[in-house]
Write a protein that holds these residues in place. Structure first.
Motif, PDB file in Angstrom:
ATOM      1  N   ARG A  10      71.624  23.482 -13.860  1.00 43.73           N
ATOM      2  CA  ARG A  10      70.973  23.336 -12.741  1.00 43.73           C
ATOM      3  C   ARG A  10      69.426  23.058 -12.751  1.00 43.73           C
ATOM      4  NH1 ARG A  10      71.724  20.719  -8.640  1.00 43.73           N
ATOM      5  NH2 ARG A  10      70.695  21.173  -6.934  1.00 43.73           N
ATOM      6  N   LEU A  11      69.022  23.857 -13.846  1.00 41.80           N
ATOM      7  CA  LEU A  11      67.483  23.350 -14.107  1.00 41.80           C
ATOM      8  C   LEU A  11      67.101  21.870 -14.589  1.00 41.80           C
ATOM      9  CD1 LEU A  11      64.713  25.401 -15.527  1.00 41.80           C
ATOM     10  CD2 LEU A  11      65.145  23.394 -16.470  1.00 41.80           C
ATOM     11  N   ALA A  12      68.322  21.604 -15.349  1.00 42.08           N
ATOM     12  CA  ALA A  12      68.187  20.324 -16.080  1.00 42.08           C
ATOM     13  C   ALA A  12      68.403  18.778 -14.933  1.00 42.08           C
ATOM     14  CB  ALA A  12      69.035  19.974 -17.197  1.00 42.08           C
ATOM     15  N   ALA A  13      69.038  19.708 -14.073  1.00 39.08           N
ATOM     16  CA  ALA A  13      69.359  18.472 -12.817  1.00 39.08           C
ATOM     17  C   ALA A  13      68.286  18.414 -11.891  1.00 39.08           C
ATOM     18  CB  ALA A  13      70.618  19.004 -12.186  1.00 39.08           C
ATOM     19  N   LEU A  14      67.441  19.459 -11.892  1.00 36.30           N
ATOM     20  CA  LEU A  14      66.396  19.593 -11.010  1.00 36.30           C
ATOM     21  C   LEU A  14      65.028  19.124 -11.785  1.00 36.30           C
ATOM     22  CD1 LEU A  14      67.139  22.604  -8.685  1.00 36.30           C
ATOM     23  CD2 LEU A  14      66.941  20.241  -8.017  1.00 36.30           C
ATOM     24  N   ALA A  15      65.066  18.890 -12.958  1.00 41.62           N
ATOM     25  CA  ALA A  15      63.863  18.509 -13.622  1.00 41.62           C
ATOM     26  C   ALA A  15      62.931  17.596 -13.013  1.00 41.62           C
ATOM     27  CB  ALA A  15      64.279  18.019 -14.960  1.00 41.62           C
ATOM     28  N   GLU A  16      63.456  16.535 -12.050  1.00 40.74           N
ATOM     29  CA  GLU A  16      62.459  15.593 -11.552  1.00 40.74           C
ATOM     30  C   GLU A  16      61.989  16.036 -10.175  1.00 40.74           C
ATOM     31  OE1 GLU A  16      62.945  11.677 -11.884  1.00 40.74           O
ATOM     32  OE2 GLU A  16      64.068  11.697 -13.610  1.00 40.74           O
ATOM     33  N   ASP A  17      62.469  16.942  -9.607  1.00 40.20           N
ATOM     34  CA  ASP A  17      62.084  17.517  -8.509  1.00 40.20           C
ATOM     35  C   ASP A  17      61.076  18.626  -8.943  1.00 40.20           C
ATOM     36  OD1 ASP A  17      63.449  16.205  -6.525  1.00 40.20           O
ATOM     37  OD2 ASP A  17      65.301  17.564  -6.588  1.00 40.20           O
ATOM     38  N   LEU A  18      61.318  19.359 -10.253  1.00 46.05           N
ATOM     39  CA  LEU A  18      60.325  20.353 -10.356  1.00 46.05           C
ATOM     40  C   LEU A  18      59.001  19.696 -11.040  1.00 46.05           C
ATOM     41  CD1 LEU A  18      62.894  22.694 -11.877  1.00 46.05           C
ATOM     42  CD2 LEU A  18      61.340  23.387 -10.308  1.00 46.05           C
ATOM     43  N   ALA A  19      59.463  18.575 -11.655  1.00 44.40           N
ATOM     44  CA  ALA A  19      58.306  17.693 -12.179  1.00 44.40           C
ATOM     45  C   ALA A  19      57.206  17.505 -11.128  1.00 44.40           C
ATOM     46  CB  ALA A  19      58.791  16.461 -12.943  1.00 44.40           C
ATOM     47  N   ASP A  20      57.858  16.913  -9.954  1.00 40.57           N
ATOM     48  CA  ASP A  20      57.021  16.686  -8.996  1.00 40.57           C
ATOM     49  C   ASP A  20      56.045  17.963  -8.358  1.00 40.57           C
ATOM     50  OD1 ASP A  20      57.949  14.092  -8.663  1.00 40.57           O
ATOM     51  OD2 ASP A  20      59.458  14.618  -7.047  1.00 40.57           O
ATOM     52  N   LEU A  21      56.740  18.964  -8.493  1.00 41.09           N
ATOM     53  CA  LEU A  21      56.107  20.286  -8.021  1.00 41.09           C
ATOM     54  C   LEU A  21      54.791  20.612  -9.159  1.00 41.09           C
ATOM     55  CD1 LEU A  21      55.685  23.051  -6.471  1.00 41.09           C
ATOM     56  CD2 LEU A  21      57.470  23.939  -8.013  1.00 41.09           C
ATOM     57  N   LEU A  22      55.050  20.192 -10.388  1.00 38.60           N
ATOM     58  CA  LEU A  22      54.386  20.562 -11.398  1.00 38.60           C
ATOM     59  C   LEU A  22      53.246  19.552 -11.463  1.00 38.60           C
ATOM     60  CD1 LEU A  22      53.340  22.073 -13.862  1.00 38.60           C
ATOM     61  CD2 LEU A  22      54.741  20.594 -15.335  1.00 38.60           C
ATOM     62  N   THR A  23      53.417  18.307 -11.172  1.00 33.45           N
ATOM     63  CA  THR A  23      52.244  17.493 -11.077  1.00 33.45           C
ATOM     64  C   THR A  23      51.483  17.662  -9.749  1.00 33.45           C
ATOM     65  OG1 THR A  23      53.824  15.725  -9.990  1.00 33.45           O
ATOM     66  CG2 THR A  23      53.128  15.611 -12.403  1.00 33.45           C
ATOM     67  N   ASP A  24      52.052  18.171  -8.639  1.00 31.09           N
ATOM     68  CA  ASP A  24      51.146  18.402  -7.497  1.00 31.09           C
ATOM     69  C   ASP A  24      50.453  19.423  -7.600  1.00 31.09           C
ATOM     70  OD1 ASP A  24      50.728  18.447  -4.425  1.00 31.09           O
ATOM     71  OD2 ASP A  24      51.786  20.156  -4.611  1.00 31.09           O
ATOM     72  N   THR A  25      50.876  20.662  -8.342  1.00 27.90           N
ATOM     73  CA  THR A  25      50.087  21.930  -8.445  1.00 27.90           C
ATOM     74  C   THR A  25      48.857  21.494  -9.636  1.00 27.90           C
ATOM     75  OG1 THR A  25      52.414  23.124  -8.354  1.00 27.90           O
ATOM     76  CG2 THR A  25      50.293  24.279  -9.638  1.00 27.90           C
ATOM     77  N   VAL A  26      49.303  20.797 -10.615  1.00 29.65           N
ATOM     78  CA  VAL A  26      48.155  20.413 -11.276  1.00 29.65           C
ATOM     79  C   VAL A  26      47.124  19.772 -10.775  1.00 29.65           C
ATOM     80  CG1 VAL A  26      47.517  19.179 -13.614  1.00 29.65           C
ATOM     81  CG2 VAL A  26      49.374  20.754 -13.719  1.00 29.65           C
ATOM     82  N   ASP A  27      47.578  18.577 -10.139  1.00 26.30           N
ATOM     83  CA  ASP A  27      46.601  17.861  -9.389  1.00 26.30           C
ATOM     84  C   ASP A  27      45.815  18.452  -8.187  1.00 26.30           C
ATOM     85  OD1 ASP A  27      47.571  15.570 -10.590  1.00 26.30           O
ATOM     86  OD2 ASP A  27      48.776  14.947  -8.680  1.00 26.30           O
ATOM     87  N   GLY A  28      46.420  19.743  -7.762  1.00 30.51           N
ATOM     88  CA  GLY A  28      45.589  20.573  -6.878  1.00 30.51           C
ATOM     89  C   GLY A  28      44.651  21.446  -7.352  1.00 30.51           C
ATOM     90  N   GLY A  29      44.567  21.310  -8.904  1.00 29.85           N
ATOM     91  CA  GLY A  29      43.689  22.133  -9.595  1.00 29.85           C
ATOM     92  C   GLY A  29      44.036  23.535 -10.034  1.00 29.85           C
ATOM     93  N   ALA A  30      45.418  23.917  -9.992  1.00 28.40           N
ATOM     94  CA  ALA A  30      45.908  25.179 -10.483  1.00 28.40           C
ATOM     95  C   ALA A  30      46.060  24.763 -12.032  1.00 28.40           C
ATOM     96  CB  ALA A  30      47.164  25.461  -9.914  1.00 28.40           C
ATOM     97  N   SER A  31      45.466  26.020 -12.560  1.00 32.71           N
ATOM     98  CA  SER A  31      45.658  25.868 -14.306  1.00 32.71           C
ATOM     99  C   SER A  31      47.067  26.763 -14.571  1.00 32.71           C
ATOM    100  CB  SER A  31      44.498  26.950 -14.633  1.00 32.71           C
ATOM    101  OG  SER A  31      44.524  27.177 -16.119  1.00 32.71           O
ATOM    102  N   VAL A  32      47.986  25.886 -14.973  1.00 33.34           N
ATOM    103  CA  VAL A  32      49.315  26.437 -15.315  1.00 33.34           C
ATOM    104  C   VAL A  32      49.487  25.786 -16.538  1.00 33.34           C
ATOM    105  CG1 VAL A  32      50.144  26.656 -13.050  1.00 33.34           C
ATOM    106  CG2 VAL A  32      50.584  24.304 -13.898  1.00 33.34           C
ATOM    107  N   GLY A  33      48.687  25.279 -17.465  1.00 32.94           N
ATOM    108  CA  GLY A  33      48.745  24.896 -18.705  1.00 32.94           C
ATOM    109  C   GLY A  33      48.859  23.426 -19.131  1.00 32.94           C
ATOM    110  N   PHE A  34      48.655  22.648 -18.039  1.00 30.16           N
ATOM    111  CA  PHE A  34      48.477  21.102 -18.293  1.00 30.16           C
ATOM    112  C   PHE A  34      46.995  20.853 -17.717  1.00 30.16           C
ATOM    113  CE2 PHE A  34      52.790  22.558 -17.846  1.00 30.16           C
ATOM    114  CZ  PHE A  34      53.430  21.947 -18.983  1.00 30.16           C
ATOM    115  N   LEU A  35      46.549  19.418 -18.194  1.00 31.20           N
ATOM    116  CA  LEU A  35      45.705  18.923 -17.874  1.00 31.20           C
ATOM    117  C   LEU A  35      45.915  17.609 -16.861  1.00 31.20           C
ATOM    118  CD1 LEU A  35      43.854  18.624 -21.504  1.00 31.20           C
ATOM    119  CD2 LEU A  35      43.224  20.175 -19.678  1.00 31.20           C
ATOM    120  N   ALA A  36      44.860  17.467 -16.033  1.00 30.27           N
ATOM    121  CA  ALA A  36      44.926  16.349 -14.854  1.00 30.27           C
ATOM    122  C   ALA A  36      44.390  15.127 -15.475  1.00 30.27           C
ATOM    123  CB  ALA A  36      44.464  16.856 -13.729  1.00 30.27           C
TER     124      ALA A  36
END
Length: 177
Positions: A10-36
């Motif tokens: 299920r995680l692999a199947a939702l990877a695209e949706d989770l990626a949207d959440l991750l990119t939104d979080t990073v774009d919003g300035g949250a420090s979760v391990g990735f650079l914008a």
């Protein structure tokens, strides 16, 4: 809103949706391990890469969805050493910018804490960017700060920022004091 624990498939199947959440979080300035800016393909690959850890029992991941859309996630990284089976690390608590301010972060935190206690975990720990909005959530949920490390990680803009370490005793550890 529903919160569901994901298995590896299920995680692999939702990877695209989770990626949207991750990119939104990073774009919003949250420090979760990735650079914008975080490349969406990189975010999808990162989430798909977590499936093996979920399958191996080294990572537990929950996802919150509202009207079919992924709005948040939280994980527990489980230890792989014989002397640390009583503890876990809370990782990647993320709430999409459009879902903030409605208690979703608290809900996800509670789900992870309750699941950890049910699994016999008695100690949780995490790190978060010092002076970030997440600190208010953790402190108000009974987490104890234990120290700050300067220049620990770069925020999404690339600036080195301090991190504060937290812990929380749960389950059996809280019963006797």
């Amino acid at each position: 809103m529903t919160v569901t624990r994901l298995d590896d498939v299920r995680l692999a199947a939702l990877a695209e949706d989770l990626a949207d959440l991750l990119t939104d979080t990073v774009d919003g300035g949250a420090s979760v391990g990735f650079l914008a800016p975080l490349d969406r393909a990189e975010a999808v690959a990162w989430w798909r890469g977590r499936a093996a850890a979920v399958a191996a029992g080294q990572l537990a991941v929950w996802v919150a969805r509202e009207e079919g859309r992924v709005t948040g996630t939280v994980g527990l990284a489980l230890p792989d050493k014989p002397n640390s089976g009583h503890r876990a690390e809370l990782v990647k608590l993320m709430v999409g910018r459009g879902a903030r301010g409605r208690g979703l972060g608290r809900t996800l935190l509670t789900v992870a804490e309750e699941a950890a206690a049910a699994a016999g975990i008695t100690l949780l720990h995490l790190d978060t960017e010092t002076d970030s909005p997440a600190e208010h959530l953790y402190r108000s949920a009974g987490w104890t700060p234990v120290g700050t490390i300067p220049d620990y990680a770069a925020n999404p803009a690339g600036a080195l920022r301090p991190t504060t370490l937290y812990f929380k005793r749960i389950g059996a550890a809280t019963a006797g004091g």
